[in-house]
Design a protein around this motif. Sequence first.
Motif, short mmCIF file in Angstrom:
data_model
loop_
_atom_site.label_atom_id
_atom_site.label_comp_id
_atom_site.label_asym_id
_atom_site.label_seq_id
_atom_site.Cartn_x
_atom_site.Cartn_y
_atom_site.Cartn_z
N LEU A 1 -6.97 -32.61 -7.58
CA LEU A 1 -7.05 -34.01 -8.10
C LEU A 1 -8.50 -34.62 -7.74
O LEU A 1 -8.63 -34.85 -6.65
N ALA A 2 -8.59 -35.58 -8.97
CA ALA A 2 -10.95 -36.61 -8.57
C ALA A 2 -10.25 -37.62 -7.67
O ALA A 2 -10.77 -38.40 -6.68
N PRO B 1 -6.59 -42.36 -15.11
CA PRO B 1 -6.50 -41.34 -16.59
C PRO B 1 -6.56 -40.11 -16.15
O PRO B 1 -6.95 -39.08 -17.16
N ALA B 2 -7.66 -40.32 -15.28
CA ALA B 2 -8.30 -39.04 -15.01
C ALA B 2 -6.86 -37.98 -14.69
O ALA B 2 -6.82 -36.62 -14.72
N VAL B 3 -5.73 -38.66 -13.92
CA VAL B 3 -4.63 -38.08 -13.67
C VAL B 3 -3.65 -36.96 -14.85
O VAL B 3 -4.10 -35.98 -15.02
N ARG C 1 -5.27 -36.61 -17.26
CA ARG C 1 -6.23 -35.35 -18.02
C ARG C 1 -6.57 -34.15 -17.31
O ARG C 1 -6.64 -33.00 -17.56
N GLN C 2 -6.18 -34.14 -15.56
CA GLN C 2 -6.41 -32.85 -15.15
C GLN C 2 -4.99 -31.98 -15.16
O GLN C 2 -5.54 -31.08 -14.63
N VAL C 3 -3.78 -33.16 -15.18
CA VAL C 3 -2.57 -31.94 -15.02
C VAL C 3 -2.47 -31.17 -16.84
O VAL C 3 -1.94 -29.74 -16.46
N ALA C 4 -3.54 -32.02 -17.82
CA ALA C 4 -3.39 -31.34 -19.19
C ALA C 4 -4.51 -29.63 -19.03
O ALA C 4 -4.08 -29.17 -19.49
N ALA C 5 -5.32 -30.09 -18.45
CA ALA C 5 -6.24 -29.19 -17.94
C ALA C 5 -5.95 -28.02 -17.30
O ALA C 5 -6.03 -26.35 -17.34
N PHE C 6 -5.12 -28.27 -15.96
CA PHE C 6 -4.21 -27.15 -15.03
C PHE C 6 -3.34 -26.62 -15.90
O PHE C 6 -3.34 -25.13 -15.79
N GLU C 7 -2.56 -27.12 -17.11
CA GLU C 7 -1.27 -26.60 -17.46
C GLU C 7 -2.00 -25.07 -18.23
O GLU C 7 -2.09 -24.56 -18.38
N GLU C 8 -3.26 -25.77 -18.94
CA GLU C 8 -3.69 -24.89 -19.73
C GLU C 8 -4.38 -23.76 -18.89
O GLU C 8 -3.95 -22.88 -19.22
N LEU D 1 3.58 -19.66 -6.16
CA LEU D 1 3.29 -20.89 -6.30
C LEU D 1 2.06 -21.51 -6.71
O LEU D 1 1.28 -20.73 -7.50
N VAL D 2 2.68 -22.45 -7.48
CA VAL D 2 1.31 -23.23 -8.93
C VAL D 2 1.91 -25.19 -8.01
O VAL D 2 2.17 -25.50 -7.42
N HIS D 3 0.47 -25.26 -7.11
CA HIS D 3 0.09 -26.22 -7.18
C HIS D 3 -0.90 -27.31 -7.46
O HIS D 3 -2.24 -26.58 -7.45
N LEU D 4 -1.15 -28.39 -7.36
CA LEU D 4 -1.93 -29.48 -7.82
C LEU D 4 -2.30 -30.74 -7.11
O LEU D 4 -2.61 -30.94 -6.52
N ALA D 5 -0.59 -31.14 -6.39
CA ALA D 5 0.02 -32.66 -5.81
C ALA D 5 -1.52 -33.03 -4.74
O ALA D 5 -1.08 -32.02 -3.65
N ASN D 6 -2.19 -33.86 -4.29
CA ASN D 6 -2.76 -34.08 -2.46
C ASN D 6 -1.58 -35.54 -2.82
O ASN D 6 -0.43 -35.66 -3.04
N SER D 7 -1.99 -35.98 -1.41
CA SER D 7 -0.84 -37.19 -0.22
C SER D 7 -1.00 -38.04 -2.16
O SER D 7 0.39 -38.30 -1.74
N ALA D 8 -1.97 -38.24 -2.06
CA ALA D 8 -1.61 -39.74 -2.73
C ALA D 8 -0.82 -39.01 -4.63
O ALA D 8 0.39 -39.89 -5.03
N ALA D 9 -0.38 -38.11 -5.20
CA ALA D 9 -0.05 -37.99 -5.95
C ALA D 9 1.71 -37.49 -5.44
O ALA D 9 2.16 -37.43 -6.55
#
Length: 379
Positions: free
Chosen positions: A165-166, A174-176, A178-185, A199-207
Amino acid sequence: MAALAEAEIDLAAIARNVRTVATAAGTPVMAVVKADGFGHGAAAVARAALGAGARWLGVTSAAEALALRSAGVTAPTLSWLYRPDEDFAALIAAGVDVGVSTPVHLRAVADAARRLGAPAMVQLKADTGLSRNGAAGEDWPELVAWARKYEVEGSIRVRGVWSHLADADVPGSPAVPRQVAAFEEALRIARGAGLDPDLVHLANSAAALSAPRTRFDLCRIGLALYGVDPFGGTGGGAVGLRAAMTLRTTVVNVKRVPAGTGVSYGPDHVTSRPTTLALLPLGYADGLPRATEGRAAVWLAGRRCPVVGRVAMDQCVVDVGDAPVTIGDPVVVFGRRCDSAAPTVTEWARWAGTNPHEILTGIGARVARSYLHGETEKS
C-alpha cells in the motif's frame, strides 16, 4: 571495551506488539525484520516475534534471508528484492519463498529450481498503485501466465500473491480502497490463469490496524512490530504498541560557559545566558541526524534538554541550563520508560523531517545493542 552508547532492545515489547496487532487485525502476522530488524537485530527480533505467534518473517534481500537461516531461524520467510542474476538456488535450498515481480526474475527462479531438482516457492507481487516493485497493467497477466506454465511443469509453486500500500498511514486515504480493488482484480486474473495461492496479503502496519478490507490472509508488520505508531500520533488507530528500542548514552564532558559562547561548528548557536553545556558521544555517524539542529532534545537530569549547535559526526552538545549535571550522568536520547518523558523516535523523525524508519535503521554499528528478555515495564 565499552561502547559509548547503547541501544537497549526490549524483546518483551516486540512480543507484545505482535500479539497486539494480531488481536486487533484478527489475522496472522508476518514480522518484517529487514534492515537488521529495523536496527534492532534481525535474529533476536525474529525469535521474539515467532515466540509471540508471528507466522512468517519478511526480509528484503537474499543475504538477509540466508543470514536468518545461518542463525538457526527456520520459520517461513519471504524475501522480495533481487537482481535477476541472484543465486536463487541458495534461497530455494534454504526454503525461502521468493517474491517475484517480473517474468525475467521468474524465469531465473525456474531455471535455478530445475538445476537444483526442487521446486521454488514463489510469491507473485502485483503493483496496485505504489509504482515501485510488482507487475502492473499488461505485465501482470503475462507474469501469472508464465507462473502457471512453470507451476505445471513443476519448477515452481505459487504459494502467494501480494502487493503493498502507498499511504495506509493517512487515515481515510481514498487510495486504499482503490488499491484494494486493484488487488482484487489482480487476484481474479491470477486465479483465472489457474493459480491457487495459499497466501494473499496486502496490509502493512497501518492497514492492519485500520483497514479491515486489506487484511486477507496475513498482515505484514514492520513499524508496528517495533512499537512505533504508524500514523505518527494522528489518531489512526495504533493502540497499545510499546516502543522496543531505548537509545542511551552518558555525559562525557561538562563545562560552564558565559553568555555569548558559540557552540559547535559555525557557530550556528550562541548562548543567550550563562549556562552549562554537556557533551554526548553520539553524532550523525551513529544515527543522530544533522538536520535536527535547533529542534532535538534528550532526557537528562530529570527533564528534556535541548541539543544545541550542529550535530557533529561523533558528538553533540546539550544545554542543561543550571542543572547539576556531571560527567557520567545517564542520558536517554529516545525511548519511553515509565519513569521519564524522554523523546520518542517519532519526535526525532519529526525534528529531522523524515520518518521513524530512517531514524531506527540509521543507528550505527558503533552503538552497542543489548537485549531485555523479561516482562515489559508497565506505564
